[in-house]
Motif scaffolding. Structure first.
Motif, mmCIF file in Angstrom:
data_model
loop_
_atom_site.group_PDB
_atom_site.id
_atom_site.type_symbol
_atom_site.label_atom_id
_atom_site.label_comp_id
_atom_site.label_asym_id
_atom_site.label_seq_id
_atom_site.Cartn_x
_atom_site.Cartn_y
_atom_site.Cartn_z
ATOM 1 N N LEU A 226 20.393 -7.352 -19.710
ATOM 2 C CA LEU A 226 18.636 -7.152 -19.302
ATOM 3 C C LEU A 226 18.640 -7.910 -21.637
ATOM 4 N N ARG A 227 19.095 -7.967 -22.345
ATOM 5 C CA ARG A 227 19.399 -8.413 -23.635
ATOM 6 C C ARG A 227 18.423 -9.840 -23.402
ATOM 7 N N GLU A 228 20.111 -9.976 -22.990
ATOM 8 C CA GLU A 228 20.565 -11.741 -22.435
ATOM 9 C C GLU A 228 19.608 -12.371 -22.190
ATOM 10 N N GLY A 229 18.324 -11.841 -21.148
ATOM 11 C CA GLY A 229 17.142 -12.330 -20.597
ATOM 12 C C GLY A 229 17.128 -12.489 -19.230
ATOM 13 N N TYR A 230 18.036 -11.095 -18.277
ATOM 14 C CA TYR A 230 18.307 -11.366 -16.979
ATOM 15 C C TYR A 230 17.076 -10.066 -16.625
ATOM 16 N N PRO A 231 16.814 -10.580 -15.000
ATOM 17 C CA PRO A 231 15.783 -10.235 -15.007
ATOM 18 C C PRO A 231 15.376 -8.693 -14.350
ATOM 19 N N PRO A 232 15.657 -7.682 -15.327
ATOM 20 C CA PRO A 232 15.770 -6.467 -14.133
ATOM 21 C C PRO A 232 15.362 -5.753 -13.070
ATOM 22 N N GLU A 233 14.781 -6.349 -11.791
ATOM 23 C CA GLU A 233 13.990 -6.042 -10.490
ATOM 24 C C GLU A 233 15.735 -6.693 -9.956
ATOM 25 N N LYS A 234 16.715 -7.501 -10.396
ATOM 26 C CA LYS A 234 17.241 -8.529 -10.004
ATOM 27 C C LYS A 234 18.644 -7.140 -9.706
ATOM 28 N N ILE A 235 18.617 -6.584 -10.693
ATOM 29 C CA ILE A 235 20.064 -5.006 -10.892
ATOM 30 C C ILE A 235 20.160 -3.820 -10.184
#
Length: 198
Positions: free
Chosen positions: A167-176
């Motif tokens: 998340l800190r690196e910009g990964y979309p939370p809705e894809k986790i």
């Protein structure tokens, strides 16, 4: 007996390998087993049929020093979906990549069939393996894959730390997706465990 498998994501899953009626110990009322295709061939996920089976002692401990072994919240971060075992199987059927966020030694000792190992200590530098481009501190996760992370169980902070790094690196939370029960719950239900790969 542990089964050897290649550390790859699921290419296909079938819920029809063994019908629920053929087994005494089912996954649920409708599902007897799930077959996961890997590069080394199919691996059948089912519950241990021995009614006298017990949990692996590594997962039977109830009291571990906190920190670091602190009980994790159900919601690891806003927007990340927490799931249980049935959802893990359903997501696997859809082709979601299963990520074992534990350190390599834990992964090699046993993991969920088809899971790849991306230790929490390496996650921020390996996002290119799950759809991001760029590099640490400058990731573009526009085309990020849907992924499911797990570790040792409700007292394990490894996959939550991996998720927070993502998340800190910009990964979309809705894809986790976060499987909070992890290997402790997986073992306690007698579900198939395979040896991890480097």
């Amino acid at each position: 007996m542990k089964q050897l498998f290649a550390a790859v994501f699921i290419t296909s899953v079938s819920f029809s390998q063994v019908s629920a009626e053929e087994l005494d110990v089912r996954i649920n009322g409708e599902i007897g087993s799930v077959t996961v295709e890997t590069v080394d061939g199919p691996v059948e996920i089912m519950r241990n049929q021995d009614p006298d089976a017990t949990i692996d002692p590594k997962y039977a401990k109830t009291s571990r020093n906190c920190p670091p072994f602190c009980v994790q919240p159900i919601e690891v971060a806003p927007g990340v979906t927490t799931v249980g075992e049935i959802e893990v199987l359903e997501l696997a059927e859809k082709g979601i990549k299963l990520i074992d966020g534990r350190t390599l030694d834990w992964h090699l000792d046993g993991t969920i069939p088809s899971a790849i190992n991306m230790p929490y200590t390496e996650m921020a530098s390996r996002l290119d393996e799950i759809g991001c481009t760029g590099g640490a501190g400058n990731w573009d996760c526009t085309n990020a894959e849907e992924v499911l992370l797990f570790c040792n169980g409700p007292w394990c902070g490894q996959s939550p730390m991996a998720i927070k790094a993502m998340l800190r690196e910009g990964y979309p939370p809705e894809k986790i997706y976060y499987y909070r029960g992890g290997m402790q719950a997986w073992h306690s239900l007698g579900l198939t465990v395979v040896e991890g790969q480097m």
